[in-house]
Structure formats: C-alpha cells, structure tokens
Design a protein around this motif. Sequence first.
Motif, PDB file in Angstrom:
ATOM      1  N   ASP A 127       0.827  -1.213   0.000  1.00  0.00           N
ATOM      2  CA  ASP A 127       0.000   0.000   0.000  1.00  0.00           C
ATOM      3  C   ASP A 127       0.859   1.261   0.000  1.00  0.00           C
ATOM      4  OD1 ASP A 127      -2.331  -1.444  -0.041  1.00  0.00           O
ATOM      5  OD2 ASP A 127      -2.651  -1.366   2.131  1.00  0.00           O
ATOM      6  N   LYS A 131       2.053   1.777  -3.480  1.00  0.00           N
ATOM      7  CA  LYS A 131       0.973   2.288  -4.325  1.00  0.00           C
ATOM      8  C   LYS A 131       0.751   3.782  -4.066  1.00  0.00           C
ATOM      9  CE  LYS A 131      -1.581  -2.074  -4.843  1.00  0.00           C
ATOM     10  NZ  LYS A 131      -2.821  -2.805  -4.481  1.00  0.00           N
ATOM     11  N   ASP A 132       0.787   4.174  -2.797  1.00  0.00           N
ATOM     12  CA  ASP A 132       0.634   5.593  -2.462  1.00  0.00           C
ATOM     13  C   ASP A 132       1.787   6.416  -3.040  1.00  0.00           C
ATOM     14  OD1 ASP A 132      -1.700   5.129  -1.095  1.00  0.00           O
ATOM     15  OD2 ASP A 132      -0.739   5.006   0.888  1.00  0.00           O
ATOM     16  N   SER A 133       2.977   5.831  -3.001  1.00  0.00           N
ATOM     17  CA  SER A 133       4.145   6.517  -3.550  1.00  0.00           C
ATOM     18  C   SER A 133       3.980   6.760  -5.045  1.00  0.00           C
ATOM     19  CB  SER A 133       5.411   5.696  -3.284  1.00  0.00           C
ATOM     20  OG  SER A 133       6.533   6.299  -3.878  1.00  0.00           O
ATOM     21  N   TYR A 134       3.411   5.764  -5.751  1.00  0.00           N
ATOM     22  CA  TYR A 134       3.173   5.922  -7.189  1.00  0.00           C
ATOM     23  C   TYR A 134       2.170   7.050  -7.445  1.00  0.00           C
ATOM     24  CZ  TYR A 134       5.744   2.202  -9.538  1.00  0.00           C
ATOM     25  OH  TYR A 134       6.740   1.448 -10.104  1.00  0.00           O
ATOM     26  N   LYS A 135       1.155   7.111  -6.613  1.00  0.00           N
ATOM     27  CA  LYS A 135       0.135   8.149  -6.791  1.00  0.00           C
ATOM     28  C   LYS A 135       0.715   9.544  -6.572  1.00  0.00           C
ATOM     29  CE  LYS A 135      -3.687   5.170  -5.255  1.00  0.00           C
ATOM     30  NZ  LYS A 135      -4.671   4.915  -4.169  1.00  0.00           N
ATOM     31  N   ASN A 136       1.733   9.606  -5.702  1.00  0.00           N
ATOM     32  CA  ASN A 136       2.335  10.904  -5.368  1.00  0.00           C
ATOM     33  C   ASN A 136       3.733  11.037  -5.978  1.00  0.00           C
ATOM     34  OD1 ASN A 136       0.210  11.851  -3.470  1.00  0.00           O
ATOM     35  ND2 ASN A 136       0.849  10.068  -2.298  1.00  0.00           N
ATOM     36  N   ARG A 137       3.897  10.487  -7.169  1.00  0.00           N
ATOM     37  CA  ARG A 137       5.235  10.483  -7.762  1.00  0.00           C
ATOM     38  C   ARG A 137       5.693  11.849  -8.269  1.00  0.00           C
ATOM     39  NH1 ARG A 137       2.124   7.172 -11.138  1.00  0.00           N
ATOM     40  NH2 ARG A 137       1.743   7.936 -13.262  1.00  0.00           N
ATOM     41  N   ARG A 152      10.690   9.967 -12.219  1.00  0.00           N
ATOM     42  CA  ARG A 152       9.320  10.404 -12.532  1.00  0.00           C
ATOM     43  C   ARG A 152       9.082  10.368 -14.045  1.00  0.00           C
ATOM     44  NH1 ARG A 152       9.678  14.941 -10.320  1.00  0.00           N
ATOM     45  NH2 ARG A 152       9.832  16.313 -12.129  1.00  0.00           N
ATOM     46  N   ASP A 205       6.482   7.777 -16.004  1.00  0.00           N
ATOM     47  CA  ASP A 205       5.429   8.371 -16.829  1.00  0.00           C
ATOM     48  C   ASP A 205       5.502   7.845 -18.267  1.00  0.00           C
ATOM     49  OD1 ASP A 205       4.440   9.811 -14.725  1.00  0.00           O
ATOM     50  OD2 ASP A 205       5.428  11.699 -15.265  1.00  0.00           O
ATOM     51  N   ASN A 208       4.548   3.775 -17.875  1.00  0.00           N
ATOM     52  CA  ASN A 208       3.434   3.314 -17.054  1.00  0.00           C
ATOM     53  C   ASN A 208       2.333   2.624 -17.855  1.00  0.00           C
ATOM     54  OD1 ASN A 208       2.529   3.150 -14.330  1.00  0.00           O
ATOM     55  ND2 ASN A 208       0.951   4.656 -14.802  1.00  0.00           N
ATOM     56  N   ASP A 241       1.177  -1.269 -17.404  1.00  0.00           N
ATOM     57  CA  ASP A 241      -0.206  -1.601 -17.045  1.00  0.00           C
ATOM     58  C   ASP A 241      -0.833  -2.545 -18.061  1.00  0.00           C
ATOM     59  OD1 ASP A 241      -0.119  -0.118 -14.766  1.00  0.00           O
ATOM     60  OD2 ASP A 241      -1.201   1.619 -15.579  1.00  0.00           O
TER      61      ASP A 241
END
Length: 263
Positions: free
Chosen positions: A215, A218-224, A232, A236, A239, A243
Amino acid sequence: MEEKRKFSIGEISKLTGVTVRTLQYYDNIQLVPLQKSETSRRRYYTESDLTRLQQVLFYKSLGLKIKDITKLLEETTTAGQLRHVLEKQRDIFYYKLHDIKSNIAMIEASLAGIEKNDSLPLGNLVQLIISLNKDTVYQYKDVSFDKKSEDTFIEHYQNQEAVLEVYWDWKALILEAVAHILNDVQPESEQGQDFAKRWIEMVVSISDGSKELLDVYKDSYKNRDQWPQEDRQLIDFTNTFIDKTVDHYLSAGKPDEWRNKND
C-alpha cells in the motif's frame, strides 16, 4: 623461561599465502617489521608479529589503504576510531555495490533492446542510458513521506544495501520497459508477457508479502510528483506499457502472484 617461537619470512609466506616480496615491503615500511636476532644476522617473526600480520590482512581484505591500516594498528587507536574507519569503508562498499547494480541495469536494458530483434539498441535508448544519473536513488532522501510510510520503510529496510537492492531491481525493469517501447514490443507479445511476469514477481518480492508495504508503494506511485525528475519521467513514459502487459497477463488466466500474496 620458555623461548618464544620464531618464524622465518619463508615459513610465514607459505603459512599465509602472502608473497615474500609483500612481507619484505611490510617490513620496509614498518607495518609488520621483522625482528632482529641479537646474536646473529637472522631476521624472524614472533607469534605476536603473526597476530599483527593477521590484522593487516583482515583490514586489507576490507579494501583499506595501507596508511589507514597503519593508523588502526597504532596503540592509541580507540574503539571509536576503529568504528569510524570501518563505517567509512562500509559506505565505500555500498557505493561500489550501487555502481555495479546500476551498470547491470543498463546492460539489461541494452540486452532487452537487442533481444529477438538481432539489432543494435536504438539511438534513443543509447542516449537515455548515457544520460542516466546513477545517484538518483540518493535524491529520495529529500522526498517527504508521511510518518506511516516512513515507519513502514524503516521496519522493512534495515540498511542501505536492502534499499539499493529494491531500487535497482525496479529500475532495471523500468529501463527494460523503455527498451520494449522503443522497439515497438506489444504488451500481448511473448516479450511483453515475459516482462509482465517478471514485473509482478518483482512487486511480490519487494513487498515481501506485506499488504501494508504494498500500500505504501501504491501511495508513492500516486504521489510520484515528489520523485526525483529522472525516475518520474521514466515511470510516466513506461506506465501505460507496464499496465497493459500486466492486465493482459492477468486476463489470460496466468497465476496472479501479486494478489495471492497480498490478500
């Protein structure tokens, strides 16, 4: 009074594997000096000299320079001084390890660019590899994480080596994804699916079965947007490809190790 045992330079050379020339050098600089007989011209080592030589060989095996070894063997050396020198040497080895892992990641990306295409890596990939900053990982110390995330990282990563291991496993696959994109590898292709499998295995490995740690990632990815610029930009760029490869892998009914270990 029991006479101290004496060893010739040849005997010590055979016993330790250190060449006679090296032992003579240690004698010349007074690092491990030979003793002189009072009654003859014979020169020799005593058992205490062997202890000193063993210390020298130990420090030398750690990569310490002769001048640093000399300081460590001085009678005035304290435990604190020894700790400082060894910690400094440990940091040097960590950096060497970091350098090796970064080079391996770049080689893996180059191989991914060659694999099954039997051609030299594209100019864009070569330019990227040349311009990479190997010290980007150290820029994460300036990234602000919430206290929960920091506590989780501290709990799971006890030393710098563990952090470098995780970082370069991740970075190597990111660079491989770049190579695949530049070579127009499709997510559903054999290469794409092999990548997806190893990406999932990497995520499982670095999270170590911990949902809490996963988790945090995942949070780190959201706030990259807080990440170092190089990483970064790389994530980008890759990604969407990552996916799509993972989604196709999971939709094809392949083993979902990611979710199974983190449920």
